[in-house]
Design a protein around this motif. Structure first.
Motif, PDB file in Angstrom:
ATOM      1  N   GLY A  14       0.830  -1.189   0.000  1.00  0.00           N
ATOM      2  CA  GLY A  14       0.000   0.000   0.000  1.00  0.00           C
ATOM      3  C   GLY A  14       0.861   1.232   0.000  1.00  0.00           C
ATOM      4  N   GLY A  15       0.230   2.345   0.329  1.00  0.00           N
ATOM      5  CA  GLY A  15       0.958   3.604   0.396  1.00  0.00           C
ATOM      6  C   GLY A  15       1.927   3.612   1.571  1.00  0.00           C
ATOM      7  N   VAL A  16       2.857   4.535   1.521  1.00  0.00           N
ATOM      8  CA  VAL A  16       3.874   4.628   2.569  1.00  0.00           C
ATOM      9  C   VAL A  16       3.230   4.817   3.937  1.00  0.00           C
ATOM     10  N   ALA A  17       2.269   5.699   4.039  1.00  0.00           N
ATOM     11  CA  ALA A  17       1.623   5.970   5.331  1.00  0.00           C
ATOM     12  C   ALA A  17       0.948   4.711   5.881  1.00  0.00           C
ATOM     13  N   GLU A  18       0.287   3.937   5.009  1.00  0.00           N
ATOM     14  CA  GLU A  18      -0.383   2.708   5.451  1.00  0.00           C
ATOM     15  C   GLU A  18       0.620   1.698   6.006  1.00  0.00           C
ATOM     16  N   VAL A  19       1.691   1.486   5.247  1.00  0.00           N
ATOM     17  CA  VAL A  19       2.684   0.488   5.653  1.00  0.00           C
ATOM     18  C   VAL A  19       3.379   0.926   6.936  1.00  0.00           C
ATOM     19  N   VAL A  20       3.750   2.190   7.041  1.00  0.00           N
ATOM     20  CA  VAL A  20       4.403   2.683   8.262  1.00  0.00           C
ATOM     21  C   VAL A  20       3.474   2.524   9.460  1.00  0.00           C
ATOM     22  N   TYR A  21       2.185   2.801   9.270  1.00  0.00           N
ATOM     23  CA  TYR A  21       1.218   2.630  10.361  1.00  0.00           C
ATOM     24  C   TYR A  21       1.202   1.175  10.825  1.00  0.00           C
ATOM     25  N   ARG A  22       1.200   0.232   9.862  1.00  0.00           N
ATOM     26  CA  ARG A  22       1.203  -1.194  10.227  1.00  0.00           C
ATOM     27  C   ARG A  22       2.503  -1.593  10.907  1.00  0.00           C
ATOM     28  N   VAL A  23       3.621  -1.057  10.444  1.00  0.00           N
ATOM     29  CA  VAL A  23       4.913  -1.381  11.075  1.00  0.00           C
ATOM     30  C   VAL A  23       4.886  -0.961  12.541  1.00  0.00           C
ATOM     31  N   ILE A  24       4.331   0.210  12.811  1.00  0.00           N
ATOM     32  CA  ILE A  24       4.308   0.742  14.175  1.00  0.00           C
ATOM     33  C   ILE A  24       3.257   0.053  15.044  1.00  0.00           C
ATOM     34  N   ASN A  25       2.094  -0.275  14.482  1.00  0.00           N
ATOM     35  CA  ASN A  25       0.962  -0.702  15.291  1.00  0.00           C
ATOM     36  C   ASN A  25       0.556  -2.171  15.183  1.00  0.00           C
ATOM     37  N   HIS A  26       1.046  -2.885  14.200  1.00  0.00           N
ATOM     38  CA  HIS A  26       0.607  -4.270  13.999  1.00  0.00           C
ATOM     39  C   HIS A  26       1.788  -5.232  14.048  1.00  0.00           C
ATOM     40  N   ALA A  27       1.468  -6.471  14.327  1.00  0.00           N
ATOM     41  CA  ALA A  27       2.476  -7.535  14.281  1.00  0.00           C
ATOM     42  C   ALA A  27       2.697  -7.912  12.813  1.00  0.00           C
ATOM     43  N   PRO A  28       3.892  -8.331  12.462  1.00  0.00           N
ATOM     44  CA  PRO A  28       4.125  -8.746  11.077  1.00  0.00           C
ATOM     45  C   PRO A  28       3.346 -10.019  10.760  1.00  0.00           C
ATOM     46  N   VAL A  29       2.929 -10.154   9.518  1.00  0.00           N
ATOM     47  CA  VAL A  29       2.248 -11.372   9.074  1.00  0.00           C
ATOM     48  C   VAL A  29       3.325 -12.307   8.538  1.00  0.00           C
ATOM     49  N   LEU A  30       3.538 -13.406   9.245  1.00  0.00           N
ATOM     50  CA  LEU A  30       4.606 -14.339   8.891  1.00  0.00           C
ATOM     51  C   LEU A  30       4.060 -15.713   8.513  1.00  0.00           C
ATOM     52  N   ASP A  31       2.800 -15.768   8.114  1.00  0.00           N
ATOM     53  CA  ASP A  31       2.197 -17.043   7.706  1.00  0.00           C
ATOM     54  C   ASP A  31       2.995 -17.639   6.554  1.00  0.00           C
ATOM     55  N   GLY A  32       3.304 -18.920   6.670  1.00  0.00           N
ATOM     56  CA  GLY A  32       4.047 -19.611   5.620  1.00  0.00           C
ATOM     57  C   GLY A  32       5.548 -19.576   5.811  1.00  0.00           C
ATOM     58  N   LEU A  33       6.020 -18.853   6.802  1.00  0.00           N
ATOM     59  CA  LEU A  33       7.465 -18.787   7.062  1.00  0.00           C
ATOM     60  C   LEU A  33       7.910 -20.085   7.726  1.00  0.00           C
ATOM     61  N   ASP A  46      10.972  -7.071  16.141  1.00  0.00           N
ATOM     62  CA  ASP A  46      10.420  -6.598  17.418  1.00  0.00           C
ATOM     63  C   ASP A  46      10.287  -5.076  17.399  1.00  0.00           C
ATOM     64  N   LYS A  47       9.193  -4.580  17.955  1.00  0.00           N
ATOM     65  CA  LYS A  47       8.963  -3.127  18.001  1.00  0.00           C
ATOM     66  C   LYS A  47      10.003  -2.425  18.877  1.00  0.00           C
ATOM     67  N   ASP A  48      10.509  -3.114  19.887  1.00  0.00           N
ATOM     68  CA  ASP A  48      11.505  -2.552  20.797  1.00  0.00           C
ATOM     69  C   ASP A  48      12.902  -2.860  20.249  1.00  0.00           C
ATOM     70  N   ALA A  49      13.582  -1.840  19.798  1.00  0.00           N
ATOM     71  CA  ALA A  49      14.907  -2.019  19.192  1.00  0.00           C
ATOM     72  C   ALA A  49      15.899  -2.694  20.127  1.00  0.00           C
ATOM     73  N   ALA A  50      15.759  -2.490  21.429  1.00  0.00           N
ATOM     74  CA  ALA A  50      16.696  -3.093  22.394  1.00  0.00           C
ATOM     75  C   ALA A  50      16.559  -4.616  22.414  1.00  0.00           C
ATOM     76  N   ARG A  51      15.420  -5.141  22.008  1.00  0.00           N
ATOM     77  CA  ARG A  51      15.226  -6.595  22.016  1.00  0.00           C
ATOM     78  C   ARG A  51      15.592  -7.238  20.681  1.00  0.00           C
ATOM     79  N   ARG A  52      15.870  -6.425  19.671  1.00  0.00           N
ATOM     80  CA  ARG A  52      16.224  -6.977  18.360  1.00  0.00           C
ATOM     81  C   ARG A  52      17.670  -7.452  18.361  1.00  0.00           C
ATOM     82  N   PRO A  53      17.965  -8.555  17.669  1.00  0.00           N
ATOM     83  CA  PRO A  53      19.365  -9.002  17.562  1.00  0.00           C
ATOM     84  C   PRO A  53      20.137  -8.098  16.602  1.00  0.00           C
ATOM     85  N   THR A  54      21.433  -8.052  16.783  1.00  0.00           N
ATOM     86  CA  THR A  54      22.284  -7.310  15.847  1.00  0.00           C
ATOM     87  C   THR A  54      22.397  -8.120  14.554  1.00  0.00           C
TER      88      THR A  54
END
Length: 130
Positions: A14-33, A46-54
């Protein structure tokens, strides 16, 4: 990794604003991974950068390695790295003759057309000078 593993962007399209909103507010859809890497991808997103791996931690875990010490990594790179040797650039022809070399202009080809143009130029110069 999410896109490569599913063939879809984890936050949709979708548009940039839509995708950014989902990145901030929704969990990623990982079905099929692949379930073997799903926990790692979830941590990377993870939304919290401190919990993300390097990036190094991601690579180590993807390759099934424990964290590599800096000294070990440095030694491995030093032992296996082959430096790029730059090729010599082609020689550059000088724009002006080297000192001591007589300078000779390149003669124009002599054809009837060139001769007429040159005569016209010479005549115009002579007329405008007088």
């Amino acid at each position: 990794m999410a896109y490569a593993g599913t063939g879809r962007p984890p936050f949709g399209t979708g548009g940039v604003a839509e995708v950014v909103y989902r990145v901030i507010n929704h969990a990623p859809v990982l079905d099929g991974l692949d379930e073997r890497i799903r926990p790692l991808v979830e941590r990377a997103l993870d939304k919290d950068a401190a919990r993300r791996p390097t990036a190094q931690q991601l690579m180590d875990r993807m390759l099934g390695r424990a964290e590599v010490a800096v000294g070990t990594a440095t030694r491995v790179v030093s032992d296996t790295w082959t430096p790029v040797v730059p090729q010599s650039p082609p020689p550059v022809m000088p724009l002006s003759p080297t000192p001591g070399t007589p300078s000779r202009p390149t003669p124009l080809p002599s054809t009837p057309d060139v001769d007429l143009v040159l005569l016209g130029v010479i005549r115009n110069v002579a007329v405008s000078s007088s």
